[in-house]
Structure formats: C-alpha cells, structure tokens
Design a protein around this motif. Structure first.
Motif, PDB file in Angstrom:
ATOM      1  N   VAL A   1       1.454   5.639  11.795  1.00 47.73           N
ATOM      2  CA  VAL A   1       1.093   4.515  11.273  1.00 47.73           C
ATOM      3  C   VAL A   1       1.643   3.538  12.068  1.00 47.73           C
ATOM      4  O   VAL A   1       0.951   2.374  12.430  1.00 47.73           O
ATOM      5  CB  VAL A   1       1.758   4.279   9.726  1.00 47.73           C
TER       6      VAL A   1
ATOM      7  N   LEU B   1       4.281  11.193  10.259  1.00 46.03           N
ATOM      8  CA  LEU B   1       3.396  10.137   9.455  1.00 46.03           C
ATOM      9  C   LEU B   1       3.785   8.599   9.950  1.00 46.03           C
ATOM     10  O   LEU B   1       2.799   7.821  10.524  1.00 46.03           O
ATOM     11  CB  LEU B   1       3.583  10.199   8.247  1.00 46.03           C
ATOM     12  N   VAL B   2       5.046   8.308  10.066  1.00 46.17           N
ATOM     13  CA  VAL B   2       5.507   7.054  10.528  1.00 46.17           C
ATOM     14  C   VAL B   2       4.862   6.553  11.958  1.00 46.17           C
ATOM     15  O   VAL B   2       4.644   5.703  12.064  1.00 46.17           O
ATOM     16  CB  VAL B   2       7.108   6.887  10.309  1.00 46.17           C
TER      17      VAL B   2
ATOM     18  N   VAL C   1      -2.090   2.507   6.973  1.00 43.66           N
ATOM     19  CA  VAL C   1      -1.030   2.866   6.040  1.00 43.66           C
ATOM     20  C   VAL C   1      -1.644   3.316   4.661  1.00 43.66           C
ATOM     21  O   VAL C   1      -1.190   4.015   3.879  1.00 43.66           O
ATOM     22  CB  VAL C   1       0.063   2.153   5.801  1.00 43.66           C
ATOM     23  N   ASN C   2      -2.882   2.599   4.326  1.00 43.55           N
ATOM     24  CA  ASN C   2      -3.425   2.964   3.148  1.00 43.55           C
ATOM     25  C   ASN C   2      -4.764   3.868   3.307  1.00 43.55           C
ATOM     26  O   ASN C   2      -5.843   3.888   2.590  1.00 43.55           O
ATOM     27  CB  ASN C   2      -3.836   1.880   2.383  1.00 43.55           C
TER      28      ASN C   2
ATOM     29  N   THR D   1       8.967  10.424   2.062  1.00 40.16           N
ATOM     30  CA  THR D   1       7.535  10.005   2.667  1.00 40.16           C
ATOM     31  C   THR D   1       7.111   8.880   1.937  1.00 40.16           C
ATOM     32  O   THR D   1       6.530   7.820   2.676  1.00 40.16           O
ATOM     33  CB  THR D   1       6.626  11.359   2.831  1.00 40.16           C
TER      34      THR D   1
ATOM     35  N   ALA E   1       2.438   0.478   2.528  1.00 45.36           N
ATOM     36  CA  ALA E   1       1.507   1.086   1.752  1.00 45.36           C
ATOM     37  C   ALA E   1       1.566   0.608   0.081  1.00 45.36           C
ATOM     38  O   ALA E   1       2.392  -0.154  -0.420  1.00 45.36           O
ATOM     39  CB  ALA E   1       1.973   2.424   1.448  1.00 45.36           C
TER      40      ALA E   1
ATOM     41  N   THR F   1       7.630  13.093   6.999  1.00 43.79           N
ATOM     42  CA  THR F   1       7.717  11.709   7.192  1.00 43.79           C
ATOM     43  C   THR F   1       7.523  11.136   8.794  1.00 43.79           C
ATOM     44  O   THR F   1       7.057  10.035   8.850  1.00 43.79           O
ATOM     45  CB  THR F   1       9.152  11.422   6.694  1.00 43.79           C
TER      46      THR F   1
ATOM     47  N   LEU G   1       6.446   5.191   3.666  1.00 42.17           N
ATOM     48  CA  LEU G   1       5.308   4.577   3.731  1.00 42.17           C
ATOM     49  C   LEU G   1       4.993   3.262   3.083  1.00 42.17           C
ATOM     50  O   LEU G   1       4.582   2.346   3.608  1.00 42.17           O
ATOM     51  CB  LEU G   1       3.944   5.455   3.122  1.00 42.17           C
TER      52      LEU G   1
ATOM     53  N   LEU H   1      -2.483   8.155   1.352  1.00 45.63           N
ATOM     54  CA  LEU H   1      -1.119   9.170   1.967  1.00 45.63           C
ATOM     55  C   LEU H   1       0.033   8.926   0.802  1.00 45.63           C
ATOM     56  O   LEU H   1       0.471   9.907   0.672  1.00 45.63           O
ATOM     57  CB  LEU H   1      -0.598   8.572   3.318  1.00 45.63           C
ATOM     58  N   VAL H   2       0.257   7.657   0.267  1.00 45.55           N
ATOM     59  CA  VAL H   2       1.304   7.673  -0.587  1.00 45.55           C
ATOM     60  C   VAL H   2       0.963   8.332  -2.116  1.00 45.55           C
ATOM     61  O   VAL H   2       1.824   9.005  -2.583  1.00 45.55           O
ATOM     62  CB  VAL H   2       1.371   6.248  -1.042  1.00 45.55           C
TER      63      VAL H   2
ATOM     64  N   ALA I   1       1.311  14.278   4.813  1.00 48.34           N
ATOM     65  CA  ALA I   1       1.381  13.325   3.704  1.00 48.34           C
ATOM     66  C   ALA I   1       1.727  14.475   2.416  1.00 48.34           C
ATOM     67  O   ALA I   1       2.952  14.375   2.014  1.00 48.34           O
ATOM     68  CB  ALA I   1       0.653  12.526   3.234  1.00 48.34           C
TER      69      ALA I   1
END
Length: 136
Positions: free
Chosen positions: A40, A36-37, A46-47, A68, A77, A33, A72, A56-57, A28
């Motif tokens: 998830v 991470l995707v 995602v959180n 990214t 997210a 990106t 998310l 992560l956001v 993150a």
C-alpha cells in the motif's frame, strides 16, 4: 502448423496485475500485515477490491486479523465500504465472532447500521448482546 500469437505487452501486464491482486487478497485473508502495508505504501490502492467487491479490510476482518485491519485503516481504508452484497467489514466480523476485529473496527468509527444485514442486526441474530449493547 501455425505458431500461436505471442501475448502483447498489455496482456502480460493484465496477467501480472491479476496475479499481484490475488496475492494481496491472500495476504489480507492470511493476516500478512507487514507485506500489505509495504504494498500500500508503494502505491497499491488501500481500498483494492475483489471481483465481488470485498476490500482488503473486509477480507482481513472476516478472517479475524485485527492487526491487519488496524494497519489498513491507519493507511486510509474505508471501514464501512460494503461489498457487492452490501455486507460491511463490521457485520462480517460480528458474524464470525471476531471480538478483536469488532473492537478495532468500532474504534475506527465503523457504523453498526451500515450494510445489509447491519452489524447491529447480525449481533441480534446471533445472540451477541455484548455487541448490541455497545451500539445502544
């Protein structure tokens, strides 16, 4: 000399999970990106949060990775989820001056009045009338 106890399977699992979480947080921060995707979509929350409540956001926003953040958010997210200091991703992006992240979060419905300081307050503190004007 006694032989040390072997770690139990649970201890291995905890260690492996902590290592994976650390890698995800680094992804993150680094704007990785696609990776991470994939995680998830494979079941990572995602959180997911750090020990200090950074999602992560939040990490992606603070480090300036709009793509990214957008990915998310697209996976569900929470854009206004604060960390343990009650800071939000939008306020962090304003603080850092990441225009593209601010735009991405605003388009996703981030609340400029959430958290402490709010994104609105941060814009005022740092003389970013361009940000403040969007929330009038």
């Amino acid at each position: 000399m006694p032989i040390p106890d072997e770690p139990t399977p649970d201890q291995h699992d905890d260690s492996d999970m902590a290592e994976l979480a650390g890698r995800l947080f680094d992804m993150a921060r680094g704007g990785h990106t696609a990776s991470l995707v994939e995680y998830v979509r494979a079941g990572v929350p995602v959180n997911l949060t750090t020990g200090t409540g950074d999602t992560l956001v939040m990490l992606a926003a603070y480090h300036g990775h709009a793509a990214t953040v957008a990915a998310l958010v697209g996976l569900g997210a929470e854009v206004d989820r604060p960390n343990d200091k009650n800071q939000t991703p939008l306020a962090g992006a304003v603080f850092k001056g990441h225009d593209d992240v601010v735009e991405t979060l605003a388009a996703a419905g981030a609340d400029p009045d959430a958290g402490t300081p709010t994104a609105r307050d941060a814009a005022s503190m740092f003389g970013r009338e361009d940000y403040a004007a969007r929330w009038r």
